[in-house]
Design a protein around this motif. Structure first.
Motif, PDB file in Angstrom:
ATOM      1  N   ILE A  96       7.818 -14.259  -7.347  1.00 45.63           N
ATOM      2  CA  ILE A  96       8.638 -13.050  -7.341  1.00 45.63           C
ATOM      3  C   ILE A  96       8.011 -11.985  -6.448  1.00 45.63           C
ATOM      4  O   ILE A  96       6.835 -11.636  -6.600  1.00 45.63           O
ATOM      5  N   SER A  97       8.799 -11.482  -5.548  1.00 43.08           N
ATOM      6  CA  SER A  97       8.393 -10.404  -4.654  1.00 43.08           C
ATOM      7  C   SER A  97       8.989  -9.098  -5.166  1.00 43.08           C
ATOM      8  O   SER A  97      10.181  -9.038  -5.484  1.00 43.08           O
ATOM      9  N   VAL A  98       8.164  -8.057  -5.246  1.00 43.83           N
ATOM     10  CA  VAL A  98       8.606  -6.744  -5.728  1.00 43.83           C
ATOM     11  C   VAL A  98       8.246  -5.695  -4.679  1.00 43.83           C
ATOM     12  O   VAL A  98       7.092  -5.603  -4.267  1.00 43.83           O
ATOM     13  N   VAL A  99       9.243  -4.928  -4.252  1.00 47.64           N
ATOM     14  CA  VAL A  99       9.009  -3.841  -3.298  1.00 47.64           C
ATOM     15  C   VAL A  99       9.508  -2.550  -3.928  1.00 47.64           C
ATOM     16  O   VAL A  99      10.691  -2.441  -4.289  1.00 47.64           O
ATOM     17  N   ALA A 100       8.622  -1.589  -4.066  1.00 51.07           N
ATOM     18  CA  ALA A 100       8.997  -0.279  -4.592  1.00 51.07           C
ATOM     19  C   ALA A 100       9.238   0.682  -3.437  1.00 51.07           C
ATOM     20  O   ALA A 100       8.455   0.730  -2.480  1.00 51.07           O
ATOM     21  N   VAL A 101      10.336   1.413  -3.515  1.00 55.74           N
ATOM     22  CA  VAL A 101      10.647   2.454  -2.535  1.00 55.74           C
ATOM     23  C   VAL A 101      10.364   3.791  -3.208  1.00 55.74           C
ATOM     24  O   VAL A 101      11.169   4.293  -3.977  1.00 55.74           O
ATOM     25  N   GLY A 102       9.168   4.335  -2.927  1.00 51.39           N
ATOM     26  CA  GLY A 102       8.717   5.519  -3.641  1.00 51.39           C
ATOM     27  C   GLY A 102       8.646   5.227  -5.123  1.00 51.39           C
ATOM     28  O   GLY A 102       8.383   4.089  -5.556  1.00 51.39           O
ATOM     29  N   PHE A 103       8.870   6.260  -5.941  1.00 49.06           N
ATOM     30  CA  PHE A 103       8.992   6.078  -7.377  1.00 49.06           C
ATOM     31  C   PHE A 103      10.470   6.158  -7.779  1.00 49.06           C
ATOM     32  O   PHE A 103      10.801   6.515  -8.910  1.00 49.06           O
ATOM     33  N   GLU A 104      11.330   5.803  -6.834  1.00 53.51           N
ATOM     34  CA  GLU A 104      12.765   5.949  -7.073  1.00 53.51           C
ATOM     35  C   GLU A 104      13.442   4.608  -7.340  1.00 53.51           C
ATOM     36  O   GLU A 104      14.237   4.485  -8.259  1.00 53.51           O
ATOM     37  N   ARG A 105      13.161   3.609  -6.503  1.00 51.50           N
ATOM     38  CA  ARG A 105      13.867   2.336  -6.588  1.00 51.50           C
ATOM     39  C   ARG A 105      12.894   1.167  -6.511  1.00 51.50           C
ATOM     40  O   ARG A 105      11.822   1.266  -5.918  1.00 51.50           O
ATOM     41  N   VAL A 106      13.338   0.055  -7.100  1.00 49.26           N
ATOM     42  CA  VAL A 106      12.566  -1.181  -7.060  1.00 49.26           C
ATOM     43  C   VAL A 106      13.486  -2.311  -6.614  1.00 49.26           C
ATOM     44  O   VAL A 106      14.555  -2.522  -7.192  1.00 49.26           O
ATOM     45  N   VAL A 107      13.075  -3.012  -5.574  1.00 48.95           N
ATOM     46  CA  VAL A 107      13.807  -4.163  -5.057  1.00 48.95           C
ATOM     47  C   VAL A 107      12.980  -5.407  -5.348  1.00 48.95           C
ATOM     48  O   VAL A 107      11.758  -5.401  -5.185  1.00 48.95           O
ATOM     49  N   TRP A 108      13.647  -6.489  -5.742  1.00 43.42           N
ATOM     50  CA  TRP A 108      12.904  -7.720  -6.051  1.00 43.42           C
ATOM     51  C   TRP A 108      13.730  -8.932  -5.649  1.00 43.42           C
ATOM     52  O   TRP A 108      14.956  -8.861  -5.496  1.00 43.42           O
ATOM     53  N   GLU A 109      13.064 -10.051  -5.498  1.00 38.91           N
ATOM     54  CA  GLU A 109      13.768 -11.304  -5.260  1.00 38.91           C
ATOM     55  C   GLU A 109      12.878 -12.481  -5.619  1.00 38.91           C
ATOM     56  O   GLU A 109      11.640 -12.389  -5.576  1.00 38.91           O
ATOM     57  N   ILE A 110      13.515 -13.557  -6.022  1.00 40.31           N
ATOM     58  CA  ILE A 110      12.809 -14.804  -6.286  1.00 40.31           C
ATOM     59  C   ILE A 110      12.593 -15.518  -4.954  1.00 40.31           C
ATOM     60  O   ILE A 110      13.519 -15.640  -4.145  1.00 40.31           O
ATOM     61  N   VAL A 111      11.394 -15.957  -4.726  1.00 41.29           N
ATOM     62  CA  VAL A 111      11.029 -16.600  -3.460  1.00 41.29           C
ATOM     63  C   VAL A 111      10.982 -18.111  -3.662  1.00 41.29           C
ATOM     64  O   VAL A 111      10.428 -18.605  -4.647  1.00 41.29           O
ATOM     65  N   SER A 112      11.558 -18.832  -2.725  1.00 42.16           N
ATOM     66  CA  SER A 112      11.496 -20.289  -2.752  1.00 42.16           C
ATOM     67  C   SER A 112      11.356 -20.809  -1.333  1.00 42.16           C
ATOM     68  O   SER A 112      11.675 -20.116  -0.366  1.00 42.16           O
TER      69      SER A 112
END
Length: 596
Positions: free
Chosen positions: A578-594
């Motif tokens: 699982i990849s997690v990218v935070a944009v500031g303390f406002e949003r969190v984007v994630w995705e399952i990696v394969s």
């Protein structure tokens, strides 16, 4: 085989045939180390049993039982001339209740000492010709009367003092309702702790006292009484005493083999048990000069007893009755530099290090608002929630959290700090449990955006990075019942952000193993204000070039680590990357990696 869980009576262990790991070979080393010794170890590390061993070895009244108690042990094969040559007196300051009023505290202390002296008089009544006089108001007078009686025998006194720093620990870091000023008063008044230790020092100058062995957790009190008692030699950092209290892996492995055979289990169960105990109980090193890690003995005995009786591992790796006092970590987190150091210890990036360990700090330093890294890291070490971990390239001492039991304390402290409301913590835990089963992180990401990140203020933006986000998710996801969780797990000289590997005996449940990579982007990196970031959908955020780059970078790292992780744990993994990218303390984007 009977396990001595919760038992610190050496005589009972030996006469009732309880399991005992032989540490008697250290007795001769203790004799050579000096006449008045200070030995520090964290709570529940077997210090009381150590004192009980010394008591039974040196007690003249137990000379007839030497063979039955020690004959088959290391010291029994090669005893020192001093065995069974002393009168033994024991003081245990852990039973002295620290009162709010200094007069009541003083009375509690003197009552305990008087009771100990009376017990001493009864135990040796056949050897003492002079009747010891007990002064109910002044235990120092009672002790001096005991010294007179001792001088009239051919023997000398061995004084054993357990938990000598109980007052400092309870007053300064434990029970907050007790005013530290009361503790300071107890040090300075007539008949105080300082006066008692001054008398102990005087007694060693030809007045009947020959040896003193003192145990405790930290050197806090010793600093405060130095002017009265400056003769104790500190042996707690000497390499030869690293395993004086604690178990080695080889000792545990042999016992697990026996339990596995008794339970008619497969050898793999024994290896799984050892792996669990390594992760949760191992990792303590008490000498800066070696890299020899040992296990917490009390927790090991808790595990072994449960494993033997139930033929399965305990669900809770830390018994509630054995939980380390979290109030002390709370005290540290409340210090000006406390929270950043706790977070740094949790992430090991960079590892905590010091030029030297502080070995003297008293009440004034404990109460002083300005506390640097040396004080805080040293105190965490003495409390057993940091351990030595080698040295840096420049020879500085490096420290690490020893194991998952200690790591849990850090996580819980930050979890409560960031989510002070119980309802929010309960909601987060329910979301985490759902994630373990589904691998869908979205609901938890929504929670982080809406609840968790709201505790951060503008000052945090200046220092925010990937570690900040990883720490936040770690506190929410941490679960030692289902997982072996590791932050910065070394994989062939590289370090994974966060791994959650299912405990071997919990693979029967429908949950996933997880491997996380965390990335962080400032709002300025994506050219958005906080308001604009909140307005965008997940797909719109993922379409932003900086976010796409971070997700691609994370995917590459995860796939690179995957094979390393699978080679470490075998083909039993139900692994989600699982990849997690935070944009500031406002949003969190994630995705399952394969793999493509």
């Amino acid at each position: 085989m009977k396990f001595s869980y919760g038992i610190s009576d050496f005589y009972l262990l030996r006469t009732e045939n309880y399991f005992y790991v032989d540490r008697t070979s250290h007795i001769s080393l203790i004799e050579k180390a000096g006449l008045q010794l200070l030995f520090l170890r964290p709570r529940r590390f077997g210090k009381s049993l150590l004192l009980s061993m010394l008591e039974n070895y040196y007690d003249v009244a137990k000379a007839d039982e030497f063979e039955s108690l020690f004959g088959d042990l290391a010291i029994g094969q090669n005893p020192t001339p001093k065995h069974n040559q002393y009168l033994i007196m024991k003081w245990d300051f852990s039973v002295v209740e620290p009162q709010d009023d200094v007069i009541d505290m003083r009375k509690s202390l003197h009552d305990h000492l008087n009771n100990s002296i009376q017990e001493f008089a009864a135990h040796y009544q056949n050897l003492l010709q002079y009747q010891i006089k007990i002064d109910p108001q002044n235990a120092i007078s009672s002790f001096e009367s005991a010294l007179i009686a001792i001088k009239q025998t051919p023997y000398r006194l061995y004084l054993l003092i357990d938990e000598y720093d109980n007052f400092a620990n309870e007053v300064l870091m434990g029970r907050g309702e007790i005013s530290p000023s009361r503790y300071k008063a107890l040090l300075s008044t007539e008949g105080s702790l300082k006066a008692i230790f001054k008398t102990v020092k005087s007694a060693s100058s030809g007045r009947g006292l020959e040896r003193v062995f003192i145990t405790g957790v930290s050197p806090v009190l010793m600093s405060d009484i130095t002017s009265a008692y400056n003769v104790a030699e500190n042996i707690y950092l000497r390499p030869v005493f690293n395993d004086l209290c604690g178990f080695r892996e080889s000792e545990i492995r042999s016992v697990l083999t026996q339990i596995v055979e008794e339970c008619e289990l497969s050898p793999e169960n024994g290896q799984d048990a050892l792996t669990l105990m390594q992760e949760f109980y191992d990792g303590y090193c008490f000498s800066e000069r070696i890299n020899d890690f040992i296990f917490n003995p009390t927790l090991v005995l808790y595990f072994l007893k449960h494993f033997q009786q139930e033929c399965e591992f305990p669900r809770m790796m830390l018994d509630d009755n054995l939980a380390i006092d979290r109030g002390k970590l709370s005290y540290i987190s409340g210090l000006p530099n406390g929270e950043p150091i706790i977070s740094q210890a949790l992430n090991e990036a960079p590892p905590l290090n010091l030029k030297r360990l502080a070995n003297r700090f008293g009440v004034d330093e404990m109460l002083n608002a300005a506390k640097g890294n040396t004080f805080i890291i040293s105190l965490l070490y003495y409390l057993g929630i940091l351990s030595f971990n080698g040295k840096t390239a420049l020879g500085k001492l490096r420290f690490k959290i020893p194991n998952l039991v200690a790591r849990q304390l850090y996580v819980e402290q930050l979890f409560e700090l960031f989510l002070p409301r119980e309802t929010e913590r309960s909601e987060a835990q329910l979301l985490a449990e759902d994630f373990y089963q589904t691998g869908d992180l979205q609901a938890l990401c929504d929670f982080m955006e809406q609840r968790y990140f709201r505790v951060f203020d503008n000052r945090d933006y200046s220092s925010a990075n990937e570690l900040t986000i990883k720490t936040a998710f770690l506190t929410v996801l941490f679960d030692d019942v289902f997982y072996i969780m590791d932050s910065e797990l070394p994989l062939e000289r590289r370090y994974a952000d966060l791994t959650m590997i299912i405990r071997p005996e919990q693979r029967k449940y429908p949950i996933y193993d997880f491997f996380f990579e965390f990335k962080y982007l400032n709002l300025s990196d994506v050219g958005l204000s906080g308001e604009k970031a909140r307005e965008k959908s997940i797909d719109e955020l993922k379409a932003l070039t900086p976010v796409k780059q971070k997700l691609a970078e994370s995917k590459k790292q995860l796939l690179d680590y995957q094979s390393r992780l699978e080679s470490k744990y075998g083909d039993s993994l139900r692994l989600q990357l699982i990849s997690v990218v935070a944009v500031g303390f406002e949003r969190v984007v994630w995705e399952i990696v394969s793999k493509s």
